[in-house]
Design a protein around this motif. Structure first.
Motif, PDB file in Angstrom:
ATOM      1  N   ILE A 189       0.932  -1.092  -0.308  1.00  0.00           N
ATOM      2  CA  ILE A 189      -0.302  -0.369   0.085  1.00  0.00           C
ATOM      3  C   ILE A 189       0.470   1.271   0.200  1.00  0.00           C
ATOM      4  O   ILE A 189       1.844   1.676   0.929  1.00  0.00           O
ATOM      5  N   ARG A 190       0.376   2.381  -0.827  1.00  0.00           N
ATOM      6  CA  ARG A 190       1.375   3.458  -0.680  1.00  0.00           C
ATOM      7  C   ARG A 190       0.582   4.176   0.151  1.00  0.00           C
ATOM      8  O   ARG A 190      -0.717   5.028  -0.395  1.00  0.00           O
ATOM      9  N   LEU A 191       0.340   4.372   1.303  1.00  0.00           N
ATOM     10  CA  LEU A 191      -0.033   4.806   2.070  1.00  0.00           C
ATOM     11  C   LEU A 191       0.049   6.771   1.557  1.00  0.00           C
ATOM     12  O   LEU A 191      -0.724   7.109   2.194  1.00  0.00           O
ATOM     13  N   TRP A 192       1.488   7.321   1.072  1.00  0.00           N
ATOM     14  CA  TRP A 192       1.237   8.715   1.080  1.00  0.00           C
ATOM     15  C   TRP A 192       0.295   9.340   0.627  1.00  0.00           C
ATOM     16  O   TRP A 192      -0.122  10.238   0.204  1.00  0.00           O
ATOM     17  N   GLU A 193      -0.423   8.317  -0.839  1.00  0.00           N
ATOM     18  CA  GLU A 193      -1.373   8.842  -1.838  1.00  0.00           C
ATOM     19  C   GLU A 193      -2.358   8.609  -0.650  1.00  0.00           C
ATOM     20  O   GLU A 193      -3.093   9.473  -1.159  1.00  0.00           O
ATOM     21  N   ILE A 194      -2.479   7.654   0.242  1.00  0.00           N
ATOM     22  CA  ILE A 194      -4.073   7.848   1.061  1.00  0.00           C
ATOM     23  C   ILE A 194      -3.893   9.036   1.077  1.00  0.00           C
ATOM     24  O   ILE A 194      -5.032   9.974   1.772  1.00  0.00           O
ATOM     25  N   LEU A 195      -2.718   9.459   2.224  1.00  0.00           N
ATOM     26  CA  LEU A 195      -2.462  10.090   3.288  1.00  0.00           C
ATOM     27  C   LEU A 195      -3.260  12.006   2.528  1.00  0.00           C
ATOM     28  O   LEU A 195      -2.671  12.722   2.763  1.00  0.00           O
ATOM     29  N   ASP A 196      -2.276  11.750   0.921  1.00  0.00           N
ATOM     30  CA  ASP A 196      -2.531  12.995   0.050  1.00  0.00           C
ATOM     31  C   ASP A 196      -1.065  14.003   0.568  1.00  0.00           C
ATOM     32  O   ASP A 196      -1.113  14.754   0.866  1.00  0.00           O
ATOM     33  N   ILE A 197       0.050  12.762   0.720  1.00  0.00           N
ATOM     34  CA  ILE A 197       1.311  13.536   1.332  1.00  0.00           C
ATOM     35  C   ILE A 197       2.694  13.044   0.163  1.00  0.00           C
ATOM     36  O   ILE A 197       1.994  12.366  -0.786  1.00  0.00           O
ATOM     37  N   LYS A 198       3.321  13.625   0.409  1.00  0.00           N
ATOM     38  CA  LYS A 198       4.601  13.729   0.008  1.00  0.00           C
ATOM     39  C   LYS A 198       5.096  12.721  -0.634  1.00  0.00           C
ATOM     40  O   LYS A 198       4.974  12.228   0.635  1.00  0.00           O
ATOM     41  N   ALA A 199       5.572  11.506  -1.875  1.00  0.00           N
ATOM     42  CA  ALA A 199       5.902  10.354  -1.774  1.00  0.00           C
ATOM     43  C   ALA A 199       7.436  10.383  -1.368  1.00  0.00           C
ATOM     44  O   ALA A 199       8.113  11.216  -1.136  1.00  0.00           O
TER      45      ALA A 199
END
Length: 65
Positions: free
Chosen positions: A54-64
């Protein structure tokens, strides 16, 4: 008191209880997962178990990372 793994994504710090951590290391051999949400890259097999990557940064809408 609970032992945790602490990590950061961007400027946000997170903690996960150590009992929920299966492995810390570089991810290898991510197998694609058709029709999955954009924030799931696929699945990873580890010790006869299958885990979603899971790409958590995409869920949280933060910088990768």
């Amino acid at each position: 008191m609970t032992d945790c793994v602490i990590f950061s994504l961007g400027e946000t710090t997170f903690g996960i209880p150590i009992q929920q951590v299966g492995r810390i290391g570089k991810v290898e051999n991510i197998e694609g997962l058709p029709d999955s949400p954009d924030w799931i890259s696929g699945v990873v097999k580890y010790r006869d178990k299958i885990y979603p990557y899971i790409r958590l940064w995409e869920i949280l809408d933060i910088k990768a990372p």
